[in-house]
Write a protein that holds these residues in place. Structure first.
Motif, PDB file in Angstrom:
ATOM      1  N   PHE A 109      41.760  48.863  49.198  1.00 58.10           N
ATOM      2  CA  PHE A 109      41.171  48.602  47.805  1.00 58.10           C
ATOM      3  C   PHE A 109      41.568  47.264  47.341  1.00 58.10           C
ATOM      4  CE2 PHE A 109      41.515  53.329  47.349  1.00 58.10           C
ATOM      5  CZ  PHE A 109      40.351  53.435  47.173  1.00 58.10           C
ATOM      6  N   ASP A 110      42.275  46.317  48.132  1.00 62.85           N
ATOM      7  CA  ASP A 110      42.343  45.024  47.657  1.00 62.85           C
ATOM      8  C   ASP A 110      41.058  44.028  47.379  1.00 62.85           C
ATOM      9  OD1 ASP A 110      45.071  45.028  46.996  1.00 62.85           O
ATOM     10  OD2 ASP A 110      45.804  43.889  48.807  1.00 62.85           O
ATOM     11  N   PHE A 111      40.139  44.304  48.109  1.00 61.13           N
ATOM     12  CA  PHE A 111      38.860  43.521  48.110  1.00 61.13           C
ATOM     13  C   PHE A 111      38.362  43.798  46.472  1.00 61.13           C
ATOM     14  CE2 PHE A 111      37.154  47.821  48.924  1.00 61.13           C
ATOM     15  CZ  PHE A 111      35.834  47.751  48.100  1.00 61.13           C
ATOM     16  N   LEU A 112      38.750  44.678  45.790  1.00 63.69           N
ATOM     17  CA  LEU A 112      38.305  44.887  44.392  1.00 63.69           C
ATOM     18  C   LEU A 112      38.920  43.815  43.571  1.00 63.69           C
ATOM     19  CD1 LEU A 112      38.404  48.679  44.158  1.00 63.69           C
ATOM     20  CD2 LEU A 112      36.193  47.121  44.400  1.00 63.69           C
ATOM     21  N   PHE A 113      39.953  43.509  43.856  1.00 65.54           N
ATOM     22  CA  PHE A 113      40.894  42.416  42.952  1.00 65.54           C
ATOM     23  C   PHE A 113      40.139  41.149  43.226  1.00 65.54           C
ATOM     24  CE2 PHE A 113      44.043  38.929  43.866  1.00 65.54           C
ATOM     25  CZ  PHE A 113      44.242  38.624  42.464  1.00 65.54           C
ATOM     26  N   ALA A 114      39.831  40.796  44.719  1.00 62.33           N
ATOM     27  CA  ALA A 114      39.145  39.544  44.822  1.00 62.33           C
ATOM     28  C   ALA A 114      37.858  39.452  44.237  1.00 62.33           C
ATOM     29  CB  ALA A 114      39.043  39.495  46.408  1.00 62.33           C
ATOM     30  N   GLY A 115      37.122  40.617  44.256  1.00 61.58           N
ATOM     31  CA  GLY A 115      35.757  40.743  43.750  1.00 61.58           C
ATOM     32  C   GLY A 115      35.696  40.453  42.089  1.00 61.58           C
ATOM     33  N   CYS A 116      37.004  40.871  41.362  1.00 63.81           N
ATOM     34  CA  CYS A 116      36.815  40.855  39.934  1.00 63.81           C
ATOM     35  C   CYS A 116      37.305  39.352  39.646  1.00 63.81           C
ATOM     36  CB  CYS A 116      37.990  41.879  39.390  1.00 63.81           C
ATOM     37  SG  CYS A 116      37.461  43.640  39.529  1.00 63.81           S
ATOM     38  N   VAL A 117      38.171  38.714  40.495  1.00 59.59           N
ATOM     39  CA  VAL A 117      38.684  37.454  40.034  1.00 59.59           C
ATOM     40  C   VAL A 117      37.540  36.486  40.612  1.00 59.59           C
ATOM     41  CG1 VAL A 117      40.006  35.706  41.000  1.00 59.59           C
ATOM     42  CG2 VAL A 117      40.837  38.026  40.835  1.00 59.59           C
ATOM     43  N   LEU A 118      36.506  36.561  41.586  1.00 59.98           N
ATOM     44  CA  LEU A 118      35.511  35.779  41.864  1.00 59.98           C
ATOM     45  C   LEU A 118      34.369  35.800  40.954  1.00 59.98           C
ATOM     46  CD1 LEU A 118      35.297  36.408  45.718  1.00 59.98           C
ATOM     47  CD2 LEU A 118      35.955  34.228  44.601  1.00 59.98           C
ATOM     48  N   PHE A 119      34.299  37.173  40.488  1.00 57.85           N
ATOM     49  CA  PHE A 119      33.195  37.312  39.510  1.00 57.85           C
ATOM     50  C   PHE A 119      33.589  36.649  38.117  1.00 57.85           C
ATOM     51  CE2 PHE A 119      31.404  39.924  35.846  1.00 57.85           C
ATOM     52  CZ  PHE A 119      30.096  39.636  36.094  1.00 57.85           C
ATOM     53  N   TYR A 120      34.609  36.721  37.650  1.00 57.17           N
ATOM     54  CA  TYR A 120      34.985  35.997  36.321  1.00 57.17           C
ATOM     55  C   TYR A 120      35.111  34.729  36.795  1.00 57.17           C
ATOM     56  CZ  TYR A 120      37.857  34.765  32.349  1.00 57.17           C
ATOM     57  OH  TYR A 120      38.606  34.128  31.248  1.00 57.17           O
ATOM     58  N   PHE A 121      35.712  33.875  37.320  1.00 53.15           N
ATOM     59  CA  PHE A 121      35.904  32.656  37.739  1.00 53.15           C
ATOM     60  C   PHE A 121      34.494  32.098  37.881  1.00 53.15           C
ATOM     61  CE2 PHE A 121      40.216  33.726  37.568  1.00 53.15           C
ATOM     62  CZ  PHE A 121      40.829  33.018  36.672  1.00 53.15           C
ATOM     63  N   SER A 122      33.599  32.832  38.526  1.00 56.17           N
ATOM     64  CA  SER A 122      32.393  32.151  38.875  1.00 56.17           C
ATOM     65  C   SER A 122      31.385  32.033  37.735  1.00 56.17           C
ATOM     66  CB  SER A 122      31.624  32.805  40.206  1.00 56.17           C
ATOM     67  OG  SER A 122      31.359  34.451  39.536  1.00 56.17           O
ATOM     68  N   SER A 123      31.758  33.012  36.697  1.00 56.65           N
ATOM     69  CA  SER A 123      30.672  33.171  35.286  1.00 56.65           C
ATOM     70  C   SER A 123      31.188  32.239  34.308  1.00 56.65           C
ATOM     71  CB  SER A 123      30.484  34.640  35.314  1.00 56.65           C
ATOM     72  OG  SER A 123      31.668  35.278  34.941  1.00 56.65           O
ATOM     73  N   ARG A 124      32.472  31.655  34.536  1.00 60.11           N
ATOM     74  CA  ARG A 124      32.698  30.920  33.373  1.00 60.11           C
ATOM     75  C   ARG A 124      31.813  29.669  32.876  1.00 60.11           C
ATOM     76  NH1 ARG A 124      39.318  29.632  34.202  1.00 60.11           N
ATOM     77  NH2 ARG A 124      39.122  29.347  31.882  1.00 60.11           N
ATOM     78  N   GLN A 125      32.102  29.379  31.716  1.00 62.32           N
ATOM     79  CA  GLN A 125      31.094  28.318  31.080  1.00 62.32           C
ATOM     80  C   GLN A 125      31.625  26.878  30.790  1.00 62.32           C
ATOM     81  OE1 GLN A 125      27.649  28.572  31.578  1.00 62.32           O
ATOM     82  NE2 GLN A 125      27.937  31.135  32.252  1.00 62.32           N
TER      83      GLN A 125
END
Length: 305
Positions: A109-125
């Protein structure tokens, strides 16, 4: 890849701390097995010990004036410490050490950690957002590494550990994001001072749960001790300090995408080491193919950096 590790000095430092974390994690995993199977010390207690010894190490450096004085507001660092407490609690349910196969489930399930981090930091303004290129480079690596742990003959779980293993990457992502945001508030110049206060707070928060966990442990009178057990026990505090300090340095110093590359590279090497340790007792073609994809992804990232 756009990253802060492109600078010559920082890249060499990042490589050094990655190797330090990799080596210390390998030895520390053996020490954890000794602590559990001989002394019945579980994850919450070992996590407390790791933060406590690292705090003592940083405090010693502070007394030697190697860490500058820095006023860090508790409201800045407390959410990250609280998230770490939650992560440790869920992690202890996901991987209780009673079943060695639970580790495989956690890694899947570790890929979910990477997905959450990538989603959050790719959507920062705030101008520090990750690019789509960064995400598309890291995402295949994270997915491949998770699949590389898919060994049906090794996976063991209970209902509680299954649910906890699914929730764990989200709690890890929350802890990681809050820690990064707290560090961004302070600035990179206070990294050791930040670590000192962070380890102090986490140690305080983990004290009661660790005490309760330790009070419920039971040591078998017939437990067998070997010379290597004494070595691992006596030196475990050194492994704990090296592992946690290097892990915190990588987390706080590197950009999220570079950190994910390092973490998934470590997990990929760990999955290969598991095969070697177990003499490939239960090989899986899916896991083997995922390992090949993982190494290909690392090579692709390395050639583009």
């Amino acid at each position: 890849m756009s990253s802060t590790s492109k600078g010559g000095i920082l890249k060499s430092e990042a490589t050094y701390f990655f190797v330090l974390e990799l080596a210390s994690a390998f030895v520390l995993s053996a020490a954890h097995n000794v602590l559990f199977f001989v002394l019945d010390i579980k994850l919450i207690a070992t996590s407390f010990a790791q933060f406590f010894f690292t705090f003592l190490f940083l405090k010693l450096i502070h007394f030697a004036n190697y860490i500058p004085q820095a006023h860090i507001p508790k409201k800045v660092i407390l959410p990250a410490a609280g998230a770490k407490l939650l992560e440790v609690q869920i992690g202890s349910l996901a991987n209780s050490h009673n079943r060695t196969g639970e580790l495989y489930l956690v890694k899947i399930f570790d890929f979910l950690f990477a997905g959450c981090v990538l989603f959050y930091f790719s959507s920062r303004q705030n101008g520090k957002a990750l690019t789509k290129t960064d995400c598309w480079l890291v995402a295949p690596l994270a997915i491949a590494v998770s699949i590389s742990w898919l060994e049906p003959g090794q996976i063991e779980y209970t209902g509680v550990s299954l649910i906890s293993a699914f929730i764990l990457p989200f709690s890890r992502a929350l802890s990681f994001i809050l820690l990064k945001n707290s560090m961004d508030f302070m600035g990179k110049g206070h990294i050791n001072a930040f670590m000192l206060d962070y380890t102090r707070l986490v140690t305080i928060l983990l004290f009661i749960p660790a005490l309760l966990s330790y009070s419920m442990s039971s040591v078998e009178v017939t437990a067998s001790w070997e010379s290597i057990d004494y070595v691992l026990m006596s030196l475990s505090f050194i492994f704990m300090i090296c592992n946690l300090y290097s892990q915190l340095w990588l987390t706080l110093s590197l950009s999220p995408n570079v950190y994910l590359v390092f973490e998934n590279s470590r997990n990929l090497l760990a999955s290969c080491a598991q095969w070697i340790i177990q003499n490939m007792a239960h090989p899986s073609l899916i896991a083997f193919g995922a390992k090949l994809v993982g190494f290909s992804s690392i090579f692709r990232i390395w050639t583009r950096s």
